[in-house]
Scaffold this active site. Sequence first.
Site, PDB file in Angstrom:
ATOM      1  N   GLU A 213       0.946  -1.157  -0.009  1.00  0.00           N
ATOM      2  CA  GLU A 213       0.023   0.040   0.052  1.00  0.00           C
ATOM      3  C   GLU A 213       0.966   1.173  -0.294  1.00  0.00           C
ATOM      4  O   GLU A 213       1.374   1.687   1.096  1.00  0.00           O
ATOM      5  CB  GLU A 213      -0.922  -0.044   1.287  1.00  0.00           C
ATOM      6  CG  GLU A 213      -1.795  -1.321   1.298  1.00  0.00           C
ATOM      7  CD  GLU A 213      -2.947  -1.054   0.120  1.00  0.00           C
ATOM      8  OE1 GLU A 213      -3.469   0.016  -0.147  1.00  0.00           O
ATOM      9  OE2 GLU A 213      -3.809  -2.003  -0.173  1.00  0.00           O
ATOM     10  N   CYS A 247      -1.947   9.553   2.458  1.00  0.00           N
ATOM     11  CA  CYS A 247      -1.693   8.941   1.331  1.00  0.00           C
ATOM     12  C   CYS A 247      -2.723   9.364   0.007  1.00  0.00           C
ATOM     13  O   CYS A 247      -2.142   9.410  -0.958  1.00  0.00           O
ATOM     14  CB  CYS A 247      -1.466   7.399   1.266  1.00  0.00           C
ATOM     15  SG  CYS A 247      -3.026   6.610   1.782  1.00  0.00           S
TER      16      CYS A 247
HETATM   17  P1  NAD Z   1       8.281   4.662   4.911  1.00  0.00           P
HETATM   18  O1  NAD Z   1       8.029   3.761   3.616  1.00  0.00           O
HETATM   19  O2  NAD Z   1       9.388   5.297   5.184  1.00  0.00           O
HETATM   20  O3  NAD Z   1       8.060   3.455   6.392  1.00  0.00           O
HETATM   21  C1  NAD Z   1       7.060   2.561   6.487  1.00  0.00           C
HETATM   22  C2  NAD Z   1       7.430   1.408   7.154  1.00  0.00           C
HETATM   23  O4  NAD Z   1       8.593   0.990   6.918  1.00  0.00           O
HETATM   24  C3  NAD Z   1       7.890   1.821   8.677  1.00  0.00           C
HETATM   25  O5  NAD Z   1       7.391   1.084   9.718  1.00  0.00           O
HETATM   26  C4  NAD Z   1       9.583   1.891   8.829  1.00  0.00           C
HETATM   27  O6  NAD Z   1      10.088   1.549  10.043  1.00  0.00           O
HETATM   28  C5  NAD Z   1       9.811   0.696   7.529  1.00  0.00           C
HETATM   29  N1  NAD Z   1      11.040   1.071   6.773  1.00  0.00           N
HETATM   30  C6  NAD Z   1      11.642   2.437   6.859  1.00  0.00           C
HETATM   31  N2  NAD Z   1      12.889   1.969   6.049  1.00  0.00           N
HETATM   32  C7  NAD Z   1      12.944   0.852   5.918  1.00  0.00           C
HETATM   33  C8  NAD Z   1      13.966  -0.078   5.177  1.00  0.00           C
HETATM   34  N3  NAD Z   1      15.092   0.512   4.789  1.00  0.00           N
HETATM   35  N4  NAD Z   1      13.765  -1.184   5.096  1.00  0.00           N
HETATM   36  C9  NAD Z   1      12.851  -2.162   5.795  1.00  0.00           C
HETATM   37  N5  NAD Z   1      11.648  -1.369   6.578  1.00  0.00           N
HETATM   38  C10 NAD Z   1      11.872  -0.050   6.375  1.00  0.00           C
HETATM   39  O7  NAD Z   1       6.834   5.334   4.941  1.00  0.00           O
HETATM   40  P2  NAD Z   1       6.287   6.351   5.921  1.00  0.00           P
HETATM   41  O8  NAD Z   1       7.086   7.533   5.886  1.00  0.00           O
HETATM   42  O9  NAD Z   1       6.023   5.985   7.163  1.00  0.00           O
HETATM   43  O10 NAD Z   1       4.920   6.750   5.256  1.00  0.00           O
HETATM   44  C11 NAD Z   1       4.742   7.708   4.383  1.00  0.00           C
HETATM   45  C12 NAD Z   1       4.488   6.984   2.945  1.00  0.00           C
HETATM   46  O11 NAD Z   1       3.758   5.929   3.184  1.00  0.00           O
HETATM   47  C13 NAD Z   1       4.105   7.844   1.880  1.00  0.00           C
HETATM   48  O12 NAD Z   1       4.482   7.454   0.643  1.00  0.00           O
HETATM   49  C14 NAD Z   1       2.487   7.651   1.818  1.00  0.00           C
HETATM   50  O13 NAD Z   1       2.007   7.774   0.698  1.00  0.00           O
HETATM   51  C15 NAD Z   1       2.621   6.198   2.175  1.00  0.00           C
HETATM   52  N6  NAD Z   1       1.196   5.651   2.613  1.00  0.00           N
HETATM   53  C16 NAD Z   1       0.419   4.868   2.034  1.00  0.00           C
HETATM   54  C17 NAD Z   1      -0.807   4.471   2.531  1.00  0.00           C
HETATM   55  C18 NAD Z   1      -1.809   3.572   1.399  1.00  0.00           C
HETATM   56  O14 NAD Z   1      -2.689   3.196   2.190  1.00  0.00           O
HETATM   57  N7  NAD Z   1      -1.562   3.300   0.282  1.00  0.00           N
HETATM   58  C19 NAD Z   1      -1.331   4.932   3.664  1.00  0.00           C
HETATM   59  C20 NAD Z   1      -0.475   5.608   4.364  1.00  0.00           C
HETATM   60  C21 NAD Z   1       0.800   6.039   3.877  1.00  0.00           C
END
Ligand code: NAD
Length: 459
Positions: A213, A247
């Site tokens: 997502e 998002c």
């Molecule tokens: P992110 O991708 O930075 O982090 C998400 C999760 O991944 C966190 O739990 C984090 O600890 C983990 N993570 C971070 N780096 C990692 C790595 N190198 N390896 C493995 N895991 C890792 O996202 P965010 O900043 O928490 O959220 C914002 C993003 O999420 C935006 O792009 C937004 O559009 C998207 N989002 C999508 C939805 C949806 O339903 N489609 C909903 C909310 C947010």
Amino acid sequence: MLQTENVQTIVKEQNQYFLSGKTYDIEFRQEKLKQLKQLIIDHENEIVEALYKDLGKCHFESYLSEIRIIKKEVDNTINNLRKWVKPHYVSTPIEQFPATAFIQPQPKGTILIISPWNYPFSLTIMPLIGAIAAGNCSIIKPSELSPNTSKILEQIINHNYEESYVKVIQGGKETSQQLLKEKFDHIFFTGSPSIGKIIMEAAAKQLTPVTLELGGKSPCIVDKNINVKETAKRIVWGKFLNAGQSCVAPDYLFINQSIKSQLLEAIKEVIKEFYGEDPSQSMDYGRIINEHHFKRLSTLLASGNIILGGKLIPEENYISPTIIDNITPDCPIMEDEIFGPILPILEYEQLEEAITFINKRPKPLAIYLFSNDRKQQKMILEKTRSGGVGINDTVMQYGVLTLPFGGIGKSGIGCYHGKASFDTFSHYKSVLKRSFWLETNLRFPPYQGKLKWIKRLLG
Ligand code: NAD
């Protein structure tokens, strides 16, 4: 950071718990879902408080977008689960008579849920509801960037469920990567497209299915045939909800030239009506999650001309609702998802221009169109590709739990919510059941002399 052995032990214990067959029982699943709902009701105040500490989220927004939506999802799941778990019978070919064929949903096993910080409660519990309903065990890794909410999630889950059934594991990317080394039966990830790639790569090594997502730039097109005031209200609400950190927030506006100035005036007025002369004093306006994102967003203010807002309070990670005009497609603000309270404005003369622009870029999570013209609505539906479409509103499609929610291409893989969640966390097993009665022996060797009968009887 967790010890590798600990992670391995928890995954192993969850696999054993799953194999014990406990989670297959529908009563068990219903009971765990009811327990989850009660826990949310019991901890509502703490959840709201944690969301305020993490994101400055007001009670009203927290209730609507993090708590109520989850209660609705649990209720809907509990009410429909008996229907969803039923096998679906299908027809069988004549040559297999007598036989029965059906498709039986089956739990996948142990699920890994990795969640983001922007709706840190609902985006963690929403997939968990589907995982429980489908009869799985789950390990949850909430975001390290929303520590207060992650702590509440840990307390609610780890104090009330056996860790071999559902377990919250705290940590940042190292913990995430440690978990990704283990073999899961499904990985459900919500976050950015760049981390989505890392998740998918790790999953590919184990051939683990994924739901991603993700996010992206969701355009909002505004045509002539609209109610200007209502359009302005719905755009401002969807964009500045959670300080733009949604998002499905409209990322940028594409406005028909002929109503541009009228709409922008209306948007400015609505921002004042919603958040007052100084939104930093409004109880209803949130803050940016941390300094890193505050700085990232601040640099985007250099694009185009700011026609409203642009006020920053670094010590609060506050960015006022900001509108930027005179944006060109090559401005830095048009590169990546903004994920903050900054709204760039582009204009068009013919709807086709907006469609061509959108189709040249990665497929968005949502496309919004404000227009009462059915031809234009049809054009957007047929000529663009996106996770979903909102016509004459923004963000609200997320709350329709009967609509599967997910992206396409760079904005995601797979979907969830309601029945779609149950499907995501189930394997649909195809079963053929035959009887020993009536065997023609036509398919068995020796085949000599049988072909003409096959052709005559079966074609
Ligand atoms: P992110 O991708 O930075 O982090 C998400 C999760 O991944 C966190 O739990 C984090 O600890 C983990 N993570 C971070 N780096 C990692 C790595 N190198 N390896 C493995 N895991 C890792 O996202 P965010 O900043 O928490 O959220 C914002 C993003 O999420 C935006 O792009 C937004 O559009 C998207 N989002 C999508 C939805 C949806 O339903 N489609 C909903 C909310 C947010």
